[in-house]
Design a protein around this motif. Structure first.
Motif, short mmCIF file in Angstrom:
data_model
loop_
_atom_site.label_atom_id
_atom_site.label_comp_id
_atom_site.label_asym_id
_atom_site.label_seq_id
_atom_site.Cartn_x
_atom_site.Cartn_y
_atom_site.Cartn_z
N LEU A 240 0.85 -1.21 0.02
CA LEU A 240 0.03 -0.01 -0.04
C LEU A 240 0.68 1.26 0.10
O LEU A 240 1.31 1.78 1.05
CB LEU A 240 -0.81 0.05 1.30
CG LEU A 240 -1.76 -1.36 1.37
CD1 LEU A 240 -2.32 -1.55 2.81
CD2 LEU A 240 -2.77 -1.53 0.21
N CYS A 241 1.33 1.65 -0.97
CA CYS A 241 2.14 2.95 -1.19
C CYS A 241 1.31 4.06 -1.84
O CYS A 241 1.99 5.23 -1.80
CB CYS A 241 2.91 2.69 -2.58
SG CYS A 241 4.17 1.15 -2.20
N ALA A 242 -0.01 4.13 -1.89
CA ALA A 242 -0.54 5.20 -2.29
C ALA A 242 -0.63 6.24 -1.15
O ALA A 242 -0.85 6.02 0.09
CB ALA A 242 -2.06 5.13 -2.69
N GLY A 243 -0.11 7.71 -1.56
CA GLY A 243 -0.15 8.73 -0.38
C GLY A 243 -0.06 9.77 -0.91
O GLY A 243 0.05 10.10 -2.15
N THR A 244 -0.60 10.99 0.14
CA THR A 244 -0.31 12.20 -0.43
C THR A 244 0.24 13.24 0.72
O THR A 244 0.24 12.72 1.73
CB THR A 244 -1.92 12.55 -0.94
OG1 THR A 244 -2.00 14.14 -1.52
CG2 THR A 244 -2.80 12.79 0.32
N ILE A 245 0.49 14.39 0.58
CA ILE A 245 1.08 15.08 1.46
C ILE A 245 0.59 16.71 1.33
O ILE A 245 0.23 17.14 0.13
CB ILE A 245 2.62 14.99 1.34
CG1 ILE A 245 3.31 15.65 2.99
CG2 ILE A 245 3.25 15.85 0.28
CD1 ILE A 245 4.77 15.22 2.97
N TRP B 131 -7.79 18.34 5.52
CA TRP B 131 -7.35 17.19 6.61
C TRP B 131 -7.95 15.94 6.23
O TRP B 131 -7.25 14.93 6.22
CB TRP B 131 -7.52 17.73 8.00
CG TRP B 131 -6.42 18.50 8.33
CD1 TRP B 131 -6.38 19.79 8.71
CD2 TRP B 131 -5.28 17.91 8.87
NE1 TRP B 131 -5.13 20.18 9.31
CE2 TRP B 131 -4.44 18.98 9.48
CE3 TRP B 131 -4.56 16.63 9.11
CZ2 TRP B 131 -3.23 18.69 9.90
CZ3 TRP B 131 -3.22 16.51 9.62
CH2 TRP B 131 -2.67 17.75 10.00
N ARG B 132 -9.23 15.88 5.95
CA ARG B 132 -10.05 14.87 5.64
C ARG B 132 -9.53 14.08 4.29
O ARG B 132 -9.50 13.04 4.26
CB ARG B 132 -11.53 15.04 5.37
CG ARG B 132 -12.14 15.37 6.62
CD ARG B 132 -13.83 15.23 6.63
NE ARG B 132 -14.24 16.05 7.95
CZ ARG B 132 -14.65 17.43 7.76
NH1 ARG B 132 -14.70 17.90 6.67
NH2 ARG B 132 -15.03 17.83 9.16
N SER B 133 -8.97 14.91 3.38
CA SER B 133 -8.36 14.37 2.01
C SER B 133 -7.38 13.70 2.30
O SER B 133 -7.02 12.50 1.89
CB SER B 133 -8.34 15.35 1.07
OG SER B 133 -7.68 14.94 0.04
N ILE B 134 -6.47 14.12 3.04
CA ILE B 134 -5.07 13.66 3.39
C ILE B 134 -5.35 12.42 4.53
O ILE B 134 -4.80 11.14 3.94
CB ILE B 134 -4.30 14.57 4.27
CG1 ILE B 134 -3.58 15.48 3.25
CG2 ILE B 134 -2.97 13.69 4.93
CD1 ILE B 134 -3.12 16.70 3.99
N LEU B 135 -6.34 12.41 5.19
CA LEU B 135 -6.76 11.20 6.32
C LEU B 135 -7.27 10.16 5.32
O LEU B 135 -6.92 8.96 5.39
CB LEU B 135 -7.44 11.50 7.37
CG LEU B 135 -6.45 12.41 8.36
CD1 LEU B 135 -7.79 12.85 9.42
CD2 LEU B 135 -5.75 11.45 9.19
N ASP B 136 -8.14 10.53 4.27
CA ASP B 136 -8.85 9.53 3.62
C ASP B 136 -7.80 8.75 2.68
O ASP B 136 -7.90 7.54 2.59
CB ASP B 136 -9.54 10.37 2.49
CG ASP B 136 -11.34 10.10 2.87
OD1 ASP B 136 -11.68 9.32 3.91
OD2 ASP B 136 -11.90 10.53 1.98
#
Ligand SMILES: NC(=O)c1ccc[n+]([C@@H]2O[C@H](COP(=O)([O-])OP(=O)(O)OC[C@H]3O[C@@H](n4cnc5c(N)ncnc54)[C@H](O)[C@@H]3O)[C@@H](O)[C@H]2O)c1
Length: 121
Positions: A89-94, A107-112
């Protein structure tokens, strides 16, 4: 100076791996390394398309924040390949914004992506 023994990389022939966030960065490098080791790789990302110069890699669009898409990609992969031996699981955002400047929506988008994208599977 002592030498450090390095064993040959493990072969993964016949194994099935599903990798998220595989259109770029760590996910793409991981998908390529797994395929090089012999695994069949279902590489996924939110991007519509991603090119891989390996016939061991099948690309599928998949948004890790969607529970419905999670259920579908897992069911499809098992139906097509019989099993999932490794889920990576490598999908990620910052966000580069300061904490106080970030909106609740950001915040919700990052936590999602970063949290639920790992919980959903
Ligand atoms: N590269 C590093 O040194 C490093 C270090 C520590 C943590 N991280 C974190 O690890 C994660 C991966 O890093 P990276 O360098 O490969 O980042 P990257 O931005 O190159 O790749 C992340 C991939 O995730 C995909 N993605 C984003 N949202 C998605 C979604 N909803 N569904 C499916 N795919 C989605 C993007 O399209 C992209 O291809 C990031 O969260 C990053 O912050 C990276």
């Amino acid at each position: 100076m002592p030498t450090i023994p390095i064993s040959a990389p493990a072969r993964l022939d016949g194994k099935i791996a599903l990798v998220t966030g595989a259109a770029g960065g760590i996910g793409r490098a991981t998908a390529l390394a797994l395929a090089e080791a012999g695994a069949t790789v279902v590489a996924t990302d939110i991007a519509d398309h991603a090119e891989f110069e390996s016939d061991k890699i099948i690309y599928r669009r998949y948004d890790v924040t969607s529970r419905d898409e999670t259920r579908s990609i897992i069911a499809e992969t098992k139906a097509e390949h019989g099993a999932i031996d490794a889920l990576i699981l490598c999908a990620g955002t910052i966000s580069h914004k300061h904490l106080v400047d970030s909106t609740d929506e950001e915040w919700r988008s990052i936590l999602d992506v970063n949290l639920m994208g790992v919980v959903n599977p």
